[in-house]
Design a protein around this motif. Structure first.
Motif, PDB file in Angstrom:
ATOM      1  N   LEU A  46       0.881  -1.169   0.000  1.00  0.00           N
ATOM      2  CA  LEU A  46       0.000   0.000   0.000  1.00  0.00           C
ATOM      3  C   LEU A  46       0.919   1.219   0.000  1.00  0.00           C
ATOM      4  N   THR A  85       5.228   8.473   8.063  1.00  0.00           N
ATOM      5  CA  THR A  85       4.054   7.801   7.480  1.00  0.00           C
ATOM      6  C   THR A  85       4.159   6.313   7.798  1.00  0.00           C
ATOM      7  N   TYR A 104       3.618   4.041   5.680  1.00  0.00           N
ATOM      8  CA  TYR A 104       4.329   3.519   4.507  1.00  0.00           C
ATOM      9  C   TYR A 104       5.839   3.561   4.765  1.00  0.00           C
ATOM     10  N   ALA A 147      -2.172  -1.359   5.940  1.00  0.00           N
ATOM     11  CA  ALA A 147      -0.795  -1.067   5.485  1.00  0.00           C
ATOM     12  C   ALA A 147       0.210  -1.838   6.345  1.00  0.00           C
ATOM     13  N   GLY A 150      -1.878   4.206   2.306  1.00  0.00           N
ATOM     14  CA  GLY A 150      -1.457   3.671   3.610  1.00  0.00           C
ATOM     15  C   GLY A 150      -1.979   4.519   4.754  1.00  0.00           C
ATOM     16  N   GLU A 151      -1.941   5.858   4.601  1.00  0.00           N
ATOM     17  CA  GLU A 151      -2.430   6.736   5.668  1.00  0.00           C
ATOM     18  C   GLU A 151      -3.935   6.585   5.868  1.00  0.00           C
ATOM     19  N   SER A 201       1.998   5.490  -0.116  1.00  0.00           N
ATOM     20  CA  SER A 201       1.971   6.439   1.018  1.00  0.00           C
ATOM     21  C   SER A 201       0.587   7.011   1.332  1.00  0.00           C
ATOM     22  N   VAL A 255      -4.320   2.391   8.039  1.00  0.00           N
ATOM     23  CA  VAL A 255      -3.065   2.029   8.712  1.00  0.00           C
ATOM     24  C   VAL A 255      -3.009   0.524   9.065  1.00  0.00           C
ATOM     25  N   THR A 272       7.000   1.105   7.535  1.00  0.00           N
ATOM     26  CA  THR A 272       7.075  -0.292   7.078  1.00  0.00           C
ATOM     27  C   THR A 272       8.201  -0.493   6.068  1.00  0.00           C
ATOM     28  N   ASN A 284       2.270  -4.368   4.121  1.00  0.00           N
ATOM     29  CA  ASN A 284       3.671  -3.935   3.969  1.00  0.00           C
ATOM     30  C   ASN A 284       4.589  -4.579   5.006  1.00  0.00           C
TER      31      ASN A 284
END
Ligand SMILES: NC(=O)C1=CN([C@@H]2O[C@H](COP(=O)(O)OP(=O)(O)OC[C@H]3O[C@@H](n4cnc5c(N)ncnc54)[C@H](O)[C@@H]3O)[C@@H](O)[C@H]2O)C=CC1
Ligand SMILES: CC(=O)[C@H](N)C(=O)O
Length: 372
Positions: free
Chosen positions: A127, A189, A191, A139, A132-133, A129, A136, A194, A143
């Protein structure tokens, strides 16, 4: 402005007609005799090693499709198996062989590796950025757990494994200009968090078990395929909008500078890193840099080819905050030194090829005038 008018303004622009289209849909290396043809690089690289058997996870995404095309071009149609949780869109049967793999299910990765005699795993499921937010927990799973599963399978079956990282693995306390490979990594983030985990876990597997883990920190990748929900997506969308609407509403401030790379260079970096002899690698995770620009700079480059193009701004606070925490440019000296990273595309060349590829893809051909 109508799409016909835009099309005709593009067709009369000399720059747009000088670039040859890059498509890697067939295993036909004998076609690329000219060193100015971007396929020449892949043809040359294909001479250096026996054909790998590659499994790509997240293979229907922006980068998976592109890499599959390059690998098939280099090594033939049977060299790569694509996998994803999504279905192939109608008319995309060429994205084959294909199998369903949910990266959260390690057994399905193992089955694909064993059934297809895979020796190289390219892990693209993720996922990005912005997406992903907005989710969460997902993600973290895709990830985080996804990388754990992939590394375990790579260790068990002794596979070469490539897991990309990103400029998003840096944060606001990282030096933002000429960011080196080894520096502060405190991303803000999920993202980025991870991706730092993926870098560290991969390097741990290499040190502890000898797993041949390799990674690149990509800037935003510009290609003619739809992007998957990142912060740099505007740099692709702007070309679609220019061609279809003649205007683009940008979600970043006009002065937001970010590093980017064109698709063909990005794919070259993956192949070069995978082919590099282990003894040449001083790192397991390298920065690569193409070129950096701001929204107002790319708008100016588009206006050179389409003077009527209009750019407006409606800043998305979430994406702007992410972009403000990322590097403006990366130092890729180690990649250049260790495995000859040498990108060919700058912003002008990227704009030329994006207009050429997207005009062909988005605008129907003009009907021929009937002979009276
Ligand atoms: N595109 C870019 O600008 C950049 C990409 N990267 C990295 O490159 C890799 C590929 O990126 P893109 O192709 O752009 O991403 P994308 O978002 O276009 O594709 C990701 C793919 O992962 C698949 N996926 C999602 N959940 C999954 C699951 N549970 N199991 C299996 N597959 C799943 C999606 O269906 C999608 O096809 C990612 O790791 C990304 O972080 C890094 C920097 C820049
Ligand atoms: C730079 C990336 O990793 C990606 N394109 C994103 O914007 O999330």
């Amino acid at each position: 402005m109508s799409s016909r008018r835009i099309a005709s303004s593009l067709l009369t622009t000399p720059a747009a007609t000088t670039v040859s289209s890059v498509r890697f849909t067939q295993h036909t290396p004998k076609l690329c005799t000219s060193s100015s043809d971007p396929r020449h690089r892949f043809h040359q690289l294909s001479q250096h090693a026996p054909a790998p058997k590659v499994l790509i996870t997240g293979g229907l995404g922006q980068l998976g499709r592109s890499l599959a095309n390059v690998l098939k071009y280099m090594y033939g149609p049977d060299s790569v198996v694509l996998s994803d949780i999504a279905r192939r869109p109608a008319g995309h049967d060429h994205l084959s062989p294909f199998c369903y793999i949910n990266i959260l299910d390690k057994t399905s990765v193992e089955a694909a590796v064993v059934n297809n005699n895979i020796d190289t795993l390219i892990h693209f499921s993720a996922l990005l950025s912005a997406v992903g937010e907005s989710n969460v927990p997902l993600a973290l799973k895709v990830n985080g757990q996804g990388v754990e599963n992939v590394l375990e399978v790579a260790r068990t079956y002794n596979l070469k494994v490539f897991i990309p990282s990103t400029i998003g693995a840096f944060g606001p306390t990282t030096p933002r200009d000429g960011t080196p490979d080894i520096t502060v990594q405190r991303p803000r983030t999920i993202y980025g968090v991870t991706k730092v985990y993926a870098e560290l876990l991969g390097e741990y597997y290499f040190e502890r078990f000898g797993t041949d883990f390799r990674s690149l920190r990509f800037p935003g990748v510009i290609s003619d395929t739809n992007p998957g929900g990142g912060t740099t997506d505007y740099a692709i969308q702007i070309f679609y909008d220019a061609i279809l609407k003649g205007s683009h509403e940008c979600y970043l401030r006009p002065d937001t500078e970010l590093p980017m790379v064109y698709d063909t260079d990005c794919m070259t970096s993956v192949i070069q890193l995978l082919l590099a002899p282990a003894e040449k690698l001083s790192l397991r995770t390298y920065n690569i840099q193409g070129f950096s620009f701001t929204p107002e700079q790319i708008a100016a480059v588009i206006r050179k080819r389409m003077p009527e193009f209009e750019m407006t701004y409606k800043v998305c606070p979430m994406r702007q905050k992410i972009a403000d925490s990322w590097p403006r440019s990366l130092d890729d000296t180690n990649a250049r030194h260790d495995w000859n990273w040498d990108p060919k595309y700058d912003l002008e060349k990227t704009a030329d090829i994006m207009f050429e590829l997207l005009t062909a893809k988005l605008l129907p051909p003009q009907p021929k005038l009937a002979t009276l």
